[in-house]
Design an enzyme around this catalytic site. Structure first.
Site, PDB file in Angstrom:
ATOM      1  N   ARG A  47       0.932  -1.154   0.111  1.00  0.00           N
ATOM      2  CA  ARG A  47       0.205  -0.047   0.109  1.00  0.00           C
ATOM      3  C   ARG A  47       0.869   1.384   0.053  1.00  0.00           C
ATOM      4  O   ARG A  47       0.709   2.100  -0.682  1.00  0.00           O
ATOM      5  CB  ARG A  47      -0.721  -0.057   1.172  1.00  0.00           C
ATOM      6  CG  ARG A  47      -1.862   1.366   1.467  1.00  0.00           C
ATOM      7  CD  ARG A  47      -3.044   1.447   2.378  1.00  0.00           C
ATOM      8  NE  ARG A  47      -3.164   0.268   3.148  1.00  0.00           N
ATOM      9  CZ  ARG A  47      -2.226   0.632   4.410  1.00  0.00           C
ATOM     10  NH1 ARG A  47      -1.726   1.526   4.491  1.00  0.00           N
ATOM     11  NH2 ARG A  47      -2.192  -0.381   5.266  1.00  0.00           N
ATOM     12  N   TYR A  99     -16.188  17.297 -15.868  1.00  0.00           N
ATOM     13  CA  TYR A  99     -16.201  15.952 -15.934  1.00  0.00           C
ATOM     14  C   TYR A  99     -17.376  15.286 -15.096  1.00  0.00           C
ATOM     15  O   TYR A  99     -17.390  15.733 -13.960  1.00  0.00           O
ATOM     16  CB  TYR A  99     -15.202  15.039 -15.845  1.00  0.00           C
ATOM     17  CG  TYR A  99     -15.530  13.588 -15.744  1.00  0.00           C
ATOM     18  CD1 TYR A  99     -15.805  12.826 -16.809  1.00  0.00           C
ATOM     19  CD2 TYR A  99     -15.061  12.756 -14.664  1.00  0.00           C
ATOM     20  CE1 TYR A  99     -16.015  11.372 -16.774  1.00  0.00           C
ATOM     21  CE2 TYR A  99     -15.499  11.469 -14.379  1.00  0.00           C
ATOM     22  CZ  TYR A  99     -15.990  10.984 -15.342  1.00  0.00           C
ATOM     23  OH  TYR A  99     -16.109   9.176 -15.455  1.00  0.00           O
ATOM     24  N   ASP A 171      -7.020  19.073 -14.638  1.00  0.00           N
ATOM     25  CA  ASP A 171      -7.256  17.641 -15.340  1.00  0.00           C
ATOM     26  C   ASP A 171      -6.612  17.632 -16.633  1.00  0.00           C
ATOM     27  O   ASP A 171      -7.471  18.261 -17.485  1.00  0.00           O
ATOM     28  CB  ASP A 171      -8.626  17.383 -14.856  1.00  0.00           C
ATOM     29  CG  ASP A 171      -9.087  16.075 -15.443  1.00  0.00           C
ATOM     30  OD1 ASP A 171      -8.430  15.608 -16.229  1.00  0.00           O
ATOM     31  OD2 ASP A 171     -10.125  15.567 -14.794  1.00  0.00           O
ATOM     32  N   LYS A 196      -7.833   6.669 -19.584  1.00  0.00           N
ATOM     33  CA  LYS A 196      -8.161   6.964 -20.940  1.00  0.00           C
ATOM     34  C   LYS A 196      -6.962   6.988 -21.950  1.00  0.00           C
ATOM     35  O   LYS A 196      -6.324   5.862 -22.118  1.00  0.00           O
ATOM     36  CB  LYS A 196      -8.913   8.603 -20.916  1.00  0.00           C
ATOM     37  CG  LYS A 196      -9.881   8.761 -19.751  1.00  0.00           C
ATOM     38  CD  LYS A 196     -10.933   8.033 -20.051  1.00  0.00           C
ATOM     39  CE  LYS A 196     -11.871   7.978 -18.746  1.00  0.00           C
ATOM     40  NZ  LYS A 196     -12.294   9.114 -18.203  1.00  0.00           N
TER      41      LYS A 196
END
Ligand SMILES: *Cc1c(COP(=O)(O)O)cnc(C)c1O
Length: 380
Positions: A47, A99, A171, A196
């Site tokens: 982690r 978005y 972004d 993406k």
């Protein structure tokens, strides 16, 4: 190193000290042997750190020309981590053309926790100053915006952010660092849905943050470890592999995008076409200044301007697949009002131009003629 070399080699000098594998191995392990308590080789538990994820994080930092990359289980997990920098009472100014999932995270989770959001039009950069006060902590920008393909002037936002000593986050999912590098323009945080273009093959969900400032990086690393929204080694590997062809894919996305945008604009059944490469796009000059190309994302309306006409068209397409998401090698068509942006109330949608006849295309890297013929048969 130039960008096209950094996609392949950036941060990848010594990915496998054991055997010299050219690609970073997938370190599918949760834990690491210690020779004596605390005596480890930089990794204790996956982690807090994993060598495959670390290789990806170095690559991300390199292609965005930042100093520190952080990878997460999704783009929204990355935004979630960035928002945890703030406290109840803090205020954030965000673009209003956002978005849908980001809007849902802001209003559905962080607003409940006491963070105040102002959703503002950023066409005229100075317009946001009316929302800035002593509680303002960050400006959140998405450019090009999704799905209206508006362009926000990053340098103008940097000036406002610096003047008021607040962070600027961008972004950069739509443009990718191939076309636009916000950190070079003075932004503090770059965020990616690597799901993406960075991944590029529609086979992995992953998110990223990249920063230059060490203090900011340490805070974000603490959040990454403490909240734990990390990505696994296999997914890290897939995005690392995707990034190696980012420049080639983006080049073709741009070429095909231009061809499709021009075809649509000349077609009698098409209404408006939103693509920043057109000279009469309202922000074309800014796009030209801050981007090195215009990408493969295009939105358009039907001339009939009805829900029915848009639905009929997307159902007819054969090479374009009707699906959410974007940025993969294959071409996709989406209907924002009922798909990606359904979580935004209809009145809010209408204000930003997301009408019921709007169709969003993610133009892939197939043969240009096949893509145009597909749209042609659908429109005819
Ligand atoms: C998809 C997307 C996100 C969210 O990323 P996930 O990987 O789906 O969590 C955020 N911003 C933009 C612009 C996106 O397209």
């Amino acid at each position: 190193m130039k960008f096209n070399t950094r996609t392949i080699h950036g941060g990848q000098e010594d990915t496998d000290p054991a055997y010299g594998a050219v690609m970073s191995p997938i370190y599918q392990t949760t834990t690491y042997r210690q020779s004596t308590p605390g005596g480890h080789k930089g990794f204790e538990y996956s982690r807090s750190g994993n060598p495959t994820r670390a290789a990806l994080e170095r690559s991300l930092a390199s292609i965005e020309n930042g100093n520190f990359g952080l990878a997460f289980g999704s783009g929204l997990a990355a935004i979630d981590a960035a928002l945890k920098l703030f406290r109840s009472g803090d205020e954030i100014i965000s673009t209003n053309d956002l978005y849908g999932g980001t809007y849902r995270l802001f209003t559905g989770i962080f607003e409940q926790l006491g963070i105040k959001f102002h959703f503002a039009s950023m066409h005229e950069p100075g317009g946001i100053e009316q929302y800035i006060n002593k509680n303002t902590r960050m400006i959140w920008v998405e450019t090009p915006t999704n799905p209206m393909m508006n362009i926000i002037d990053i340098e103008a936002m940097v000036r406002i952010a610096k003047k008021h000593k607040v962070l600027l986050a961008v972004d950069n999912t739509f443009a990718t660092p191939y076309l636009q590098r916000p950190l070079e323009l003075g932004a503090d945080i770059v965020m990616h849905s690597a799901t993406k273009y960075l991944g590029g093959h529609s086979d992995v969900v992953l998110g990223a943050l990249v920063v230059r400032d060490q203090d900011l990086a340490e805070k974000l690393h603490f959040i990454q470890k403490a909240s734990g929204a990390i990505c696994g080694p296999q997914d890290s590997f897939l995005v690392l592999r995707g990034i190696k062809t980012l420049h080639l894919r983006m080049q073709r996305h741009c070429e095909n995008g231009e061809a499709v945008a021009k075809f649509l604009r000349d077609h009698p059944k098409v209404g408006k076409v939103y693509w920043p490469g057109f000279e009469d796009h309202p922000n074309h000059d800014i796009a030209k200044k801050q981007m090195s190309g215009f990408g493969g994302m295009i939105s358009f309306t039907t001339v009939e301007d009805t829900l029915q006409s848009a639905v009929k068209l997307v159902e007819k397409l054969k090479v374009f697949t009707l699906a959410e998401s974007l940025g993969g090698v294959e071409s996709l068509a989406g209907h924002p009002a009922s798909m990606t942006h359904a979580s935004i109330p209809k009145e809010e949608r209408a204000k930003t131009g997301i009408v019921d006849s709007l169709i969003r295309l993610s133009v892939g890297i197939e043969d240009e003629e096949d893509l145009i013929n597909d749209l042609k048969q659908g429109l005819d």
